[in-house]
Scaffold this active site. Sequence first.
Site, PDB file in Angstrom:
ATOM      1  N   LYS A 282      33.880  -5.845 -56.741  1.00  0.00           N
ATOM      2  CA  LYS A 282      34.518  -5.656 -58.044  1.00  0.00           C
ATOM      3  C   LYS A 282      35.323  -4.405 -58.005  1.00  0.00           C
ATOM      4  O   LYS A 282      35.024  -3.200 -57.466  1.00  0.00           O
ATOM      5  CB  LYS A 282      33.200  -5.223 -59.132  1.00  0.00           C
ATOM      6  CG  LYS A 282      33.472  -5.726 -60.309  1.00  0.00           C
ATOM      7  CD  LYS A 282      32.228  -5.902 -61.269  1.00  0.00           C
ATOM      8  CE  LYS A 282      32.687  -6.378 -62.697  1.00  0.00           C
ATOM      9  NZ  LYS A 282      31.195  -6.377 -63.437  1.00  0.00           N
ATOM     10  N   GLU A 367      18.524 -11.576 -73.161  1.00  0.00           N
ATOM     11  CA  GLU A 367      18.344 -11.159 -74.561  1.00  0.00           C
ATOM     12  C   GLU A 367      16.892 -11.772 -75.251  1.00  0.00           C
ATOM     13  O   GLU A 367      16.206 -10.959 -75.760  1.00  0.00           O
ATOM     14  CB  GLU A 367      19.457 -11.247 -75.350  1.00  0.00           C
ATOM     15  CG  GLU A 367      20.590 -10.548 -75.160  1.00  0.00           C
ATOM     16  CD  GLU A 367      21.367 -11.438 -74.226  1.00  0.00           C
ATOM     17  OE1 GLU A 367      22.500 -10.757 -73.701  1.00  0.00           O
ATOM     18  OE2 GLU A 367      21.185 -12.297 -73.402  1.00  0.00           O
ATOM     19  N   ARG A 395      21.375 -14.891 -79.432  1.00  0.00           N
ATOM     20  CA  ARG A 395      20.899 -15.587 -78.433  1.00  0.00           C
ATOM     21  C   ARG A 395      19.121 -15.314 -78.403  1.00  0.00           C
ATOM     22  O   ARG A 395      18.372 -16.113 -77.682  1.00  0.00           O
ATOM     23  CB  ARG A 395      21.275 -15.371 -76.995  1.00  0.00           C
ATOM     24  CG  ARG A 395      22.700 -15.335 -76.978  1.00  0.00           C
ATOM     25  CD  ARG A 395      23.386 -14.660 -75.615  1.00  0.00           C
ATOM     26  NE  ARG A 395      22.896 -15.774 -74.384  1.00  0.00           N
ATOM     27  CZ  ARG A 395      23.161 -15.395 -73.359  1.00  0.00           C
ATOM     28  NH1 ARG A 395      24.226 -14.513 -72.969  1.00  0.00           N
ATOM     29  NH2 ARG A 395      22.828 -16.208 -72.269  1.00  0.00           N
TER      30      ARG A 395
END
Length: 623
Positions: A282, A367, A395
């Site tokens: 990344k 979540e 969610r």
Amino acid sequence: MLEMINKPNDIKKLEVKDYKLLAKEIRRFLIKNVSRTGGHLASNLGVVELTMALHLVLDFPKDKLIFDVGHQSYVHKILTGRKGGFAHLRQFHGMSGFPKRKESDCDAFHSGHSSMSLSVALGMAKARDLNHTNETIVAVIGDGALSGGMAYEALNNMVQLREEKKNLIIILNDNKMSIAENVGGMSAYLNKIRMKKEYVDLKDNVEHSLLKIPAIGKPLTKAIKKSKDSIKHLFVPGMMFEDMGLTYTGPIDGHDLPLLIDTLEQAKKLEEPVIIHVITKKGKGYRPAEKNPEKFHGIGPFYIKDGEVISKSSKPSNTAIFSDTLLQAAKKDDKIAAVTAAMPEGTGLKKFGEEYPERFFDVGIAEEHAVTFCAGMAANGWKPVFAVYSTFLQRGFDQVLHDVALGNYPVIFGVDRSGLVGADGETHQGIFDIPYLSMIPNLTIMAPINGREIKEMLLYALNHATGPIAIKYSRGEAETLLEESFQKIEYGKGQIIHRGKDAVLVAVGNIFCEAYEAMKLLEAEGYEIGLVNPRYLKPFDQKLLDELAQTYDCIVTIEEGILHGGFGAGVMQYLYQNGYTGRVRNIGINDVFVEHGSIKELRQMLKLDGKGIADSVKEMLSN
């Protein structure tokens, strides 16, 4: 090289010797443009070679490429002829930072939330097979997104493709990061696989040698592949993906373009679902992003030389006030715990985790699990605080309703980024939380109008909660308006800020400052306008509403959220059911998804700024 990329598939016109130069130019282009507009940088720098390989192997728009979350789609946009859009990336009426079907037919599916790509890809593969077409379908999912339960539901369902001899390619983009560093069992499992490179080499050598044996080599190789006791299990613990019906290959270097191209070409030929485990870095190619990928996950305009953000406010944010208050409260109360779903930095809980690691829980991008995890803690005597973006709490709706509210457990939800969020657009606007939370019994909803109220509401919830409480606050700087006239929080009680006679504005939370401006604009034109801070959206302050009904012929509710099922709809229902004969107007957001842009621009567009609200009230009073 980049000048030659102006439409889909142009990359295939380049010579192999030019690929490395193109990758370098793409990284330079990304850094230059994102430094001006802000955006998701580290994730895109990490997938340059991977995206190039996909574009060299696939045919767009015939083939379908689905990005999980979608924040890593910038390189794909460049390679499909959208370089010009980066001048206005994530700006009002400009190019989205996420895939959008309405933006290009090369964007196979819109995205913005995690762990959805595998379900989409499987659905597209089944539709392809029913349509008797032959497009290649590829899903790119990060290792962080594999902590989301929906990904496993899709993986579990993919075995049917193996039985039907149908192809589907999954790219596991493994950079050890989601937004923050990955946590949990899947991260540990992938770490084990990463350490077993010798397995990949040995497997290839063994199969190559066996195939050379006359007559029996080929059937013997097939038998070993099918065996549950194959050589894989000697080297890679569990081989979970293979056991779920996926052919697994990797891990491979996600920056080795020739290897990526060859692997993808081979994967296309397989008549079964295949997962290609790719290791990427990344932020690759830009040292500040490599050193701090979390900072450069989503960043505002910055100086290229050192990566420092150009305009960083010195004022505290709503998030900072919430997290600092929680940290201070935890020093006095050892039953307070903090929970995040892979967002310790974004929700401000990183400091809590550093100071109280035993009471801090990052559950990964999960979540639903986070909500029920909190319910379990609360059921056993703890005070869990789940700080979560409004758009992501959606969610966990079933878990809030069924696992928390049904048992009336005192879980506190810090609903961050409530209201308009801005540049991330439709998938991230926090404009649905009032409708989806207000329908749930036992759940209290509080909406602070300034930083002081955020602090006091959280302390009140921590000290007095007997059931679930949601405190919704917006992104950005904390408002200071009316902090000097703060009045003590009382359960279910609102606050009259200003009295008038022509109309009264009842303004929710973060939009209160715009209502205050509207009141001042109307007063300048001779109107006498009342102003109310409801504080509690559920339960309503019924006594206060009754007083307003007796005082005003015009009552205006204002909220930065969807009107259908919102605060204003509930107020209107209460007033008319109780015999109110005056006029009620609900100001908010109509039945639409709101595009990306600055919050100021979006409020002006939606007529939710001070002037827009004042104009709506004048129109009402003139009729």
